[in-house]
Design a protein around this motif. Structure first.
Motif, PDB file in Angstrom:
ATOM      1  N   ASN A 235      13.423   7.384   7.238  1.00  0.00           N
ATOM      2  CA  ASN A 235      13.244   6.621   8.478  1.00  0.00           C
ATOM      3  C   ASN A 235      11.803   6.190   8.680  1.00  0.00           C
ATOM      4  OD1 ASN A 235      15.954   6.786   9.151  1.00  0.00           O
ATOM      5  ND2 ASN A 235      15.710   8.695  10.279  1.00  0.00           N
ATOM      6  N   TYR A 236      10.865   7.010   8.252  1.00  0.00           N
ATOM      7  CA  TYR A 236       9.453   6.658   8.417  1.00  0.00           C
ATOM      8  C   TYR A 236       9.084   5.471   7.533  1.00  0.00           C
ATOM      9  CZ  TYR A 236       8.905  10.773  11.259  1.00  0.00           C
ATOM     10  OH  TYR A 236       9.024  11.688  12.278  1.00  0.00           O
ATOM     11  N   ARG A 237       9.664   5.421   6.343  1.00  0.00           N
ATOM     12  CA  ARG A 237       9.387   4.281   5.463  1.00  0.00           C
ATOM     13  C   ARG A 237      10.047   3.009   6.000  1.00  0.00           C
ATOM     14  NH1 ARG A 237      10.297   4.786  -0.533  1.00  0.00           N
ATOM     15  NH2 ARG A 237       8.478   3.410  -0.636  1.00  0.00           N
ATOM     16  N   LYS A 238      11.236   3.144   6.599  1.00  0.00           N
ATOM     17  CA  LYS A 238      11.881   1.983   7.193  1.00  0.00           C
ATOM     18  C   LYS A 238      11.016   1.389   8.296  1.00  0.00           C
ATOM     19  CE  LYS A 238      16.777   3.078   6.337  1.00  0.00           C
ATOM     20  NZ  LYS A 238      18.042   3.520   6.980  1.00  0.00           N
ATOM     21  N   GLU A 239      10.364   2.260   9.061  1.00  0.00           N
ATOM     22  CA  GLU A 239       9.514   1.796  10.155  1.00  0.00           C
ATOM     23  C   GLU A 239       8.093   1.506   9.695  1.00  0.00           C
ATOM     24  OE1 GLU A 239       9.748   4.239  13.643  1.00  0.00           O
ATOM     25  OE2 GLU A 239      11.888   4.608  13.381  1.00  0.00           O
TER      26      GLU A 239
END
Length: 382
Positions: A235-239
């Motif tokens: 999720n952190y990479r998506k954001e």
């Protein structure tokens, strides 16, 4: 109400513009209701980009909480180019939300006393631990020392034992917690005696000897830790958060998940572990502080403590794996302190879940909420 503090607590001071991983960037900054109401009448400083009518206009509602609306670069809108806070410069600390005023401090309220600690998601906190090499936690008054507090004290002592590696101490700790959980229905006086017996020098020595004889293939540990790190980072990479730290190591993790030379990788892993061992004092301080600050909750049970210990173990596995992958990307050169510190900061920010979210994550990610010792040993290694 008594406030109990570890010995390093009063050593902290914010290093502001000298901070390498600012808490004003790439992070959810909560705005409490009192501050939000107060901000209605406060004008933003003139140098804030996109000048609006009040400070309230710089917040948004997300997942039931009010937070700062970050810029396209994931900065707090009040963060100046000097890396100082425009609000503090204009109005002083009192205008800040509760989160910004107390970070990285945290206070936990128990019946009859409060406990203060520092969170490892601030580089300045890690710098304190790195210099001290050893930290001391406050004694709980005897009349309040119930079984869970006694267990926690024994666990922090185990983790701070310099005769053990952090991995050995974690494995012993989790085994003892699981055994105590099986005996939790005993009467209080009997249970206290069981706790003392399990943490006795004789029992811990026997347990340590038995654990050292268990075969834990290092490549299996590396593979599982790769999976954990990739899952936490999704999720952190998506954001597009923490890209500087996550992108290089996750790209390598994905490559290793597909194919690698087993002998070569095992040799690299062993060489890394020798390098990483140079930071054992820091890791001990980090893990002991996590146990002191996160193992117990005001209404928590021994089962909750086991769940939190699993989370701490998983967090540590992800940190170590991230450092390993970064070290590999750096052509296996000497491992520097800043790399270790920065990945502790980033991963602990990524794993700073609320209690209910931790439970939900573990329920969704694993077959059983409470792990057996073998899985904990697999991700911890030795």
């Amino acid at each position: 109400m008594d406030l109990l503090k570890p010995d390093y607590y009063d050593d902290f001071s914010c290093i502001a513009d000298k901070c390498t991983i600012s808490c004003c960037r790439e992070w959810k900054i909560n705005v409490d209701d009192v501050t939000y109401r107060k901000w209605k009448a406060v004008q933003p400083p003139e140098d804030v980009p996109g000048h609006r009518s009040s400070l309230q206009a710089y917040t948004i509602k997300k997942e039931g909480s009010r937070i700062m609306k970050m810029t396209e670069d994931h900065d707090c809108p009040f963060l100046a180019e000097s890396r100082l806070c425009r609000l503090v410069s204009a109005y002083g600390d009192q205008v800040l939300s509760e989160t910004c005023q107390i970070f990285p401090r945290e206070i936990h309220t128990f019946k009859g006393h409060e406990e203060a600690a520092m969170m490892p998601c601030c580089p300045a906190v890690l710098d304190i631990w790195n210099k001290k090499k050893n930290i001391v936690f406050p004694e709980i008054p005897t009349e309040k020392l119930k079984s869970l507090f006694l267990i926690r004290r024994k666990l922090t002592e185990l983790l701070m034992d310099t005769k053990k590696s952090p991995e050995e101490a974690l494995l012993e700790s989790f085994y003892i917690l699981k055994e105590l959980h099986r005996n939790a229905a005993c009467q209080d006086a009997v249970f206290i005696k069981i706790i003392e017996d399990y943490f006795s020098r004789k029992t811990v020595c026997q347990l340590g000897s038995a654990i050292r004889e268990v075969e834990l293939p290092s490549l299996d540990t590396m593979d599982e830790c790769n999976e954990i790190l990739q899952d936490l980072a999704v999720n952190y990479r998506k954001e597009e958060l923490y890209q500087k730290y996550l992108d290089p190591v996750i790209e390598l993790a994905e490559e290793l998940s597909e194919e690698y030379d087993g002998d070569e990788m095992e040799e690299a892993w062993e060489k890394f572990r020798r390098e990483f061992a140079g930071y054992q004092d820091l890791i001990r301080c980090f893990l002991a502080n996590e146990i002191y600050s996160d193992l117990l909750t005001p209404e928590g049970t021994l089962e909750d403590a086991i769940i939190h210990m699993q989370w701490i173990g998983m967090e540590y596995a992800a940190i170590r794996q991230a450092v390993f992958l970064s070290w590999q990307k750096n052509n296996c050169k000497e491992l520097d302190y800043e790399t270790v510190r920065d990945y502790i900061v980033v991963i602990t920010r990524m794993t700073g879940y609320e209690e209910a979210d931790i439970r939900e994550y573990l329920e969704n990610s694993f077959e059983e909420l409470l792990w057996d010792w073998g899985y904990f040993a697999l991700i911890t290694g030795k």
